[in-house]
Design a protein around this motif. Structure first.
Motif, PDB file in Angstrom:
ATOM      1  N   LYS A   1      74.803-118.993  -9.129  1.00  0.00           N
ATOM      2  CA  LYS A   1      75.636-118.368 -10.156  1.00  0.00           C
ATOM      3  C   LYS A   1      76.008-116.956  -9.705  1.00  0.00           C
ATOM      4  N   GLN A   2      77.167-116.505 -10.131  1.00  0.00           N
ATOM      5  CA  GLN A   2      77.603-115.157  -9.779  1.00  0.00           C
ATOM      6  C   GLN A   2      77.851-114.372 -11.064  1.00  0.00           C
ATOM      7  N   TYR A   3      77.441-113.132 -11.055  1.00  0.00           N
ATOM      8  CA  TYR A   3      77.624-112.287 -12.237  1.00  0.00           C
ATOM      9  C   TYR A   3      78.396-111.039 -11.824  1.00  0.00           C
ATOM     10  N   SER A   4      79.558-110.867 -12.443  1.00  0.00           N
ATOM     11  CA  SER A   4      80.356-109.698 -12.063  1.00  0.00           C
ATOM     12  C   SER A   4      79.889-108.452 -12.812  1.00  0.00           C
ATOM     13  N   GLN A   5      79.116-108.651 -13.875  1.00  0.00           N
ATOM     14  CA  GLN A   5      78.590-107.499 -14.612  1.00  0.00           C
ATOM     15  C   GLN A   5      77.187-107.835 -15.136  1.00  0.00           C
ATOM     16  N   VAL A   6      76.279-106.902 -14.940  1.00  0.00           N
ATOM     17  CA  VAL A   6      74.880-107.115 -15.339  1.00  0.00           C
ATOM     18  C   VAL A   6      74.460-105.988 -16.272  1.00  0.00           C
ATOM     19  N   LEU A   7      73.765-106.360 -17.353  1.00  0.00           N
ATOM     20  CA  LEU A   7      73.192-105.358 -18.254  1.00  0.00           C
ATOM     21  C   LEU A   7      71.673-105.429 -18.115  1.00  0.00           C
ATOM     22  N   ASP A   8      71.098-104.398 -17.513  1.00  0.00           N
ATOM     23  CA  ASP A   8      69.655-104.339 -17.235  1.00  0.00           C
ATOM     24  C   ASP A   8      68.970-103.621 -18.404  1.00  0.00           C
ATOM     25  N   VAL A   9      68.045-104.329 -19.068  1.00  0.00           N
ATOM     26  CA  VAL A   9      67.405-103.729 -20.258  1.00  0.00           C
ATOM     27  C   VAL A   9      66.160-102.902 -19.910  1.00  0.00           C
ATOM     28  N   THR A  10      65.753-102.930 -18.647  1.00  0.00           N
ATOM     29  CA  THR A  10      64.424-102.379 -18.327  1.00  0.00           C
ATOM     30  C   THR A  10      64.380-100.853 -18.223  1.00  0.00           C
ATOM     31  N   ARG A  11      65.548-100.191 -18.262  1.00  0.00           N
ATOM     32  CA  ARG A  11      65.513 -98.723 -18.166  1.00  0.00           C
ATOM     33  C   ARG A  11      65.417 -98.059 -19.535  1.00  0.00           C
ATOM     34  N   ALA A  12      65.613 -98.833 -20.593  1.00  0.00           N
ATOM     35  CA  ALA A  12      65.558 -98.242 -21.944  1.00  0.00           C
ATOM     36  C   ALA A  12      64.098 -97.947 -22.288  1.00  0.00           C
ATOM     37  N   ALA A  13      63.796 -96.665 -22.435  1.00  0.00           N
ATOM     38  CA  ALA A  13      62.398 -96.245 -22.602  1.00  0.00           C
ATOM     39  C   ALA A  13      61.727 -96.961 -23.775  1.00  0.00           C
ATOM     40  N   GLU A  14      62.464 -97.158 -24.874  1.00  0.00           N
ATOM     41  CA  GLU A  14      61.871 -97.770 -26.067  1.00  0.00           C
ATOM     42  C   GLU A  14      61.383 -99.195 -25.790  1.00  0.00           C
ATOM     43  N   LEU A  15      62.053 -99.872 -24.856  1.00  0.00           N
ATOM     44  CA  LEU A  15      61.690-101.261 -24.577  1.00  0.00           C
ATOM     45  C   LEU A  15      60.527-101.358 -23.589  1.00  0.00           C
ATOM     46  N   ARG A  16      60.115-100.223 -23.033  1.00  0.00           N
ATOM     47  CA  ARG A  16      59.049-100.261 -22.024  1.00  0.00           C
ATOM     48  C   ARG A  16      57.720 -99.776 -22.573  1.00  0.00           C
ATOM     49  N   GLN A  17      57.659 -99.573 -23.895  1.00  0.00           N
ATOM     50  CA  GLN A  17      56.438 -98.997 -24.475  1.00  0.00           C
ATOM     51  C   GLN A  17      55.552-100.057 -25.108  1.00  0.00           C
ATOM     52  N   VAL A  18      54.233 -99.808 -24.985  1.00  0.00           N
ATOM     53  CA  VAL A  18      53.261-100.556 -25.796  1.00  0.00           C
ATOM     54  C   VAL A  18      52.750 -99.549 -26.817  1.00  0.00           C
ATOM     55  N   ALA A  19      52.996 -99.821 -28.111  1.00  0.00           N
ATOM     56  CA  ALA A  19      52.571 -98.864 -29.146  1.00  0.00           C
ATOM     57  C   ALA A  19      51.450 -99.486 -29.973  1.00  0.00           C
ATOM     58  N   GLN A  20      50.352 -98.744 -30.103  1.00  0.00           N
ATOM     59  CA  GLN A  20      49.202 -99.237 -30.866  1.00  0.00           C
ATOM     60  C   GLN A  20      49.336 -98.765 -32.314  1.00  0.00           C
ATOM     61  N   HIS A  21      49.492 -99.687 -33.242  1.00  0.00           N
ATOM     62  CA  HIS A  21      49.534 -99.354 -34.663  1.00  0.00           C
ATOM     63  C   HIS A  21      48.254 -99.877 -35.316  1.00  0.00           C
ATOM     64  N   ALA A  22      47.989 -99.408 -36.564  1.00  0.00           N
ATOM     65  CA  ALA A  22      46.736 -99.787 -37.218  1.00  0.00           C
ATOM     66  C   ALA A  22      46.632-101.302 -37.376  1.00  0.00           C
ATOM     67  N   ASP A  23      47.739-101.945 -37.714  1.00  0.00           N
ATOM     68  CA  ASP A  23      47.670-103.372 -38.014  1.00  0.00           C
ATOM     69  C   ASP A  23      48.225-104.266 -36.922  1.00  0.00           C
ATOM     70  N   ALA A  24      48.906-103.681 -35.932  1.00  0.00           N
ATOM     71  CA  ALA A  24      49.564-104.524 -34.927  1.00  0.00           C
ATOM     72  C   ALA A  24      49.811-103.745 -33.636  1.00  0.00           C
ATOM     73  N   ILE A  25      50.003-104.516 -32.572  1.00  0.00           N
ATOM     74  CA  ILE A  25      50.422-103.925 -31.300  1.00  0.00           C
ATOM     75  C   ILE A  25      51.904-104.241 -31.139  1.00  0.00           C
ATOM     76  N   HIS A  26      52.678-103.216 -30.837  1.00  0.00           N
ATOM     77  CA  HIS A  26      54.113-103.426 -30.637  1.00  0.00           C
ATOM     78  C   HIS A  26      54.384-103.391 -29.131  1.00  0.00           C
ATOM     79  N   ILE A  27      54.805-104.514 -28.609  1.00  0.00           N
ATOM     80  CA  ILE A  27      55.038-104.590 -27.155  1.00  0.00           C
ATOM     81  C   ILE A  27      56.540-104.624 -26.914  1.00  0.00           C
ATOM     82  N   GLY A  28      57.052-103.590 -26.250  1.00  0.00           N
ATOM     83  CA  GLY A  28      58.484-103.515 -25.961  1.00  0.00           C
ATOM     84  C   GLY A  28      58.912-104.719 -25.137  1.00  0.00           C
TER      85      GLY A  28
END
Ligand SMILES: Cc1cc2nc3c(=O)[nH]c(=O)nc-3n(C[C@H](O)[C@H](O)[C@H](O)COP(=O)(O)OP(=O)(O)OC[C@H]3O[C@@H](n4cnc5c(N)ncnc54)[C@H](O)[C@@H]3O)c2cc1C
Ligand code: FES
Ligand code: FES
Length: 489
Positions: free
Chosen positions: A236-263
């Protein structure tokens, strides 16, 4: 080097071998399975250099922009890798093998040599992440971290010996201060991307959602361990790619009292580290997800968004009662149970302008008993034929709550609702377990394919519930999970 004129879907291996002539990095399978193409990436994290071995054959070249990259050619030649201590100047100038290479020589870890550059780079990653921090390389660790590298002729014992031998050899060190300085300078280089750039990698979530809305035709990519195969195997060929891995919010693991939020763009390595910190019994399951180089690139969000019915993290996340958070620029966020994401084979409810941004995993309850089982033809680095994750809250001898995720048994990752209902409120006895096993076997109609027949899959479902019962009664499970490689060969 600059990547400005490199097409967005060109792989890192193609750039290394074909554009730069660095043919030390080999191409074997071209699909992340053999490790011949392993290279090591360096990124700044909290002021420290973080190393990860990845498969260059399925990694897009642009994705390493702004990172340090070591190939096998660098180990003896990179001026930023130098002997440690008071080595005489002449020795410093001579070509000195890195301990990852020297150990392979001393332990006879190479025969035809085709796999060797890949093994050496995985060993280099281990050296930097463990030996340089004074952490021992145990046999188990060596097996886990080399499980993404295949060798057809030498056999693994000498290579595992080499992994353990590295620490006893004269040391070599990366000049991390200088590498970090160079990475910092790179950040200041104006990489300003035009709005219609072919490879878009926005640094923040708002920018990412804006780009998603503006470029609905761009191929969304995270770690590229699924998409990479569409490029190398399906051409397959892609003429345009959107890479989500540079968005800081999506790369965080946040520890909350009731849950873990995994970007969504947290790598599988880091996501499983966050999960095993809460549920240590998941360690084996986590290390059986592909091999380390795939887990170092691939993301939890990519696994969930891809929605393969034989994906491993989804049955686990369903059993953990995880929720997914989707977001778009126009409508903001919405949250739903993970199993409700899927509408059919590799189909989901995500709109064209939406992205998966994080996975919310509730913290464990005091009564829960979680077990994750993966059945595959090969123990290491293989896709599941069946994956079953059982999570029962058992108090006063009664099943208070049941959450069961199953993979390999339907067109999507699935929650075993009928089995959950058959268990909830029942006394936790052998008779209940047997009744539930029968319900579980009847609940799905798995297909037959190259991994397993439908009948086998159905049989295995029942057997795994039976195993869960036996383990809950303190019976040790006899399975490959408990064997080391040495015991198995
Ligand atoms: C050798 C090998 C072994 C493997 N072994 C296993 C295994 O044992 N178990 C298993 O489950 N999988 C396995 N996989 C599959 C793969 O590694 C996983 O599915 C991985 O989690 C994909 O993540 P990624 O970041 O690489 O996704 P990508 O390949 O980048 O993307 C996958 C899909 O998800 C979409 N996507 C990614 N991120 C987002 C987002 N944030 N929002 C919306 N859409 C998004 C992409 O558009 C694409 O359609 C293996 C793959 C290889 C190559
Ligand atoms: S060539 Fe086999 S993993 Fe890349
Ligand atoms: S030495 Fe030949 S494949 Fe490993």
């Amino acid at each position: 080097m600059a990547l400005g004129n490199v097409p967005p879907d060109r792989t890192l291996l193609e750039v290394l071998r074909e554009d730069l002539g660095n043919t030390g990095t080999k191409e074997g399978c071209g699909e992340g399975d053999c490790g011949a193409c392993t290279v090591v990436l360096g990124e700044e994290r909290d002021g420290q250099l973080h190393y990860s071995a990845v498969n260059s054959c399925i990694r897009l070249a642009h994705s390493v922009d702004g990172m340090a990259l070591w190939t096998v050619e660098d180990l003896a030649e990179d001026p930023l890798i130098q002997p440690v201590g008071d080595a005489p100047a002449a020795a410093r100038q001579a070509i000195t093998l890195h301990p990852a290479q020297e150990a392979m020589v001393q332990c006879h870890g190479s025969q035809c040599g085709f796999c060797t550059p890949g093994f050496v780079m995985s060993l280099f990653g281990m050296y930097q992440n463990h030996v340089c921090h004074g952490r021992p390389i145990t046999r188990e660790l060596a097996q886990e971290e080399l499980s993404g590298n295949l060798c057809r002729c030498t056999g693994y014992r000498p290579i595992l010996d080499a992994a353990q031998q590295m620490a006893s050899l004269p040391g070599m060190a990366v000049n991390e201060a200088e590498v970090l300085q160079k990475l910092k300078l790179l950040r200041h280089v104006a990489l300003a991307q035009a709005a219609d750039s072919a490879y878009i990698a926005p640094p923040t979530l708002p920018d990412l959602l804006a780009a998603r809305a503006a470029h609905p035709g761009a191929q969304v990519v995270a770690g590229c361990t699924d998409v990479g195969l569409w490029v190398t195997k399906q051409h397959k060929q892609y003429s345009q790619v959107l890479d989500v891995t540079r968005a800081a919010e999506l790369r965080q693991v946040a520890q909350h009292a009731d849950a873990i939020h995994i970007g969504a763009a947290v790598t599988l390595t880091d996501a499983f580290a966050a999960l095993t910190a809460q549920w240590p019994q998941l360690h084996r399951f986590a290390t059986r997800f592909a091999g380390l180089p795939v887990r170092n690139s691939g993301t939890l969000g990519g696994n969930v968004a891809n929605g393969s019915p034989i994906g491993d993290s989804m049955p686990l996340l369903i059993a953990l009662r995880a929720q997914v958070v989707l977001a778009s620029q126009a409508r903001g966020e919405r949250q739903l149970p993970l199993e409700d994401l899927y509408t059919g084979y590799r189909q989901n409810v995500m709109a064209a302008d939406e992205l998966l941004v994080r996975i919310v995993v509730p913290r464990p309850s005091a009564q829960e008993r979680l077990r994750a089982y993966k059945i595959s033809k090969r123990f290491d680095d293989d896709i599941s034929a069946v994956c079953l994750v059982l999570n029962l809250d058992i108090a006063d001898g009664t099943v208070q709550r049941a959450s069961i995720g199953a993979g390999g048994v339907a067109a999507t990752p699935a929650r075993a609702r009928q089995t959950e209902a058959a268990l909830t409120g029942q006394p936790w006895t052998e008779a209940t377990a047997q009744r539930a096993a029968a319900v579980l076997q009847a609940e799905f109609s798995p297909i037959s394919d190259m991994r397993a027949s439908g009948a086998y899959r159905r049989q295995v479902l029942g057997s795994l519930l039976q195993r869960y019962w036996l383990e809950s009664q303190g019976q040790p499970s006899v399975s490959l999970d408990t064997l080391t490689l040495e015991a198995a060969v």
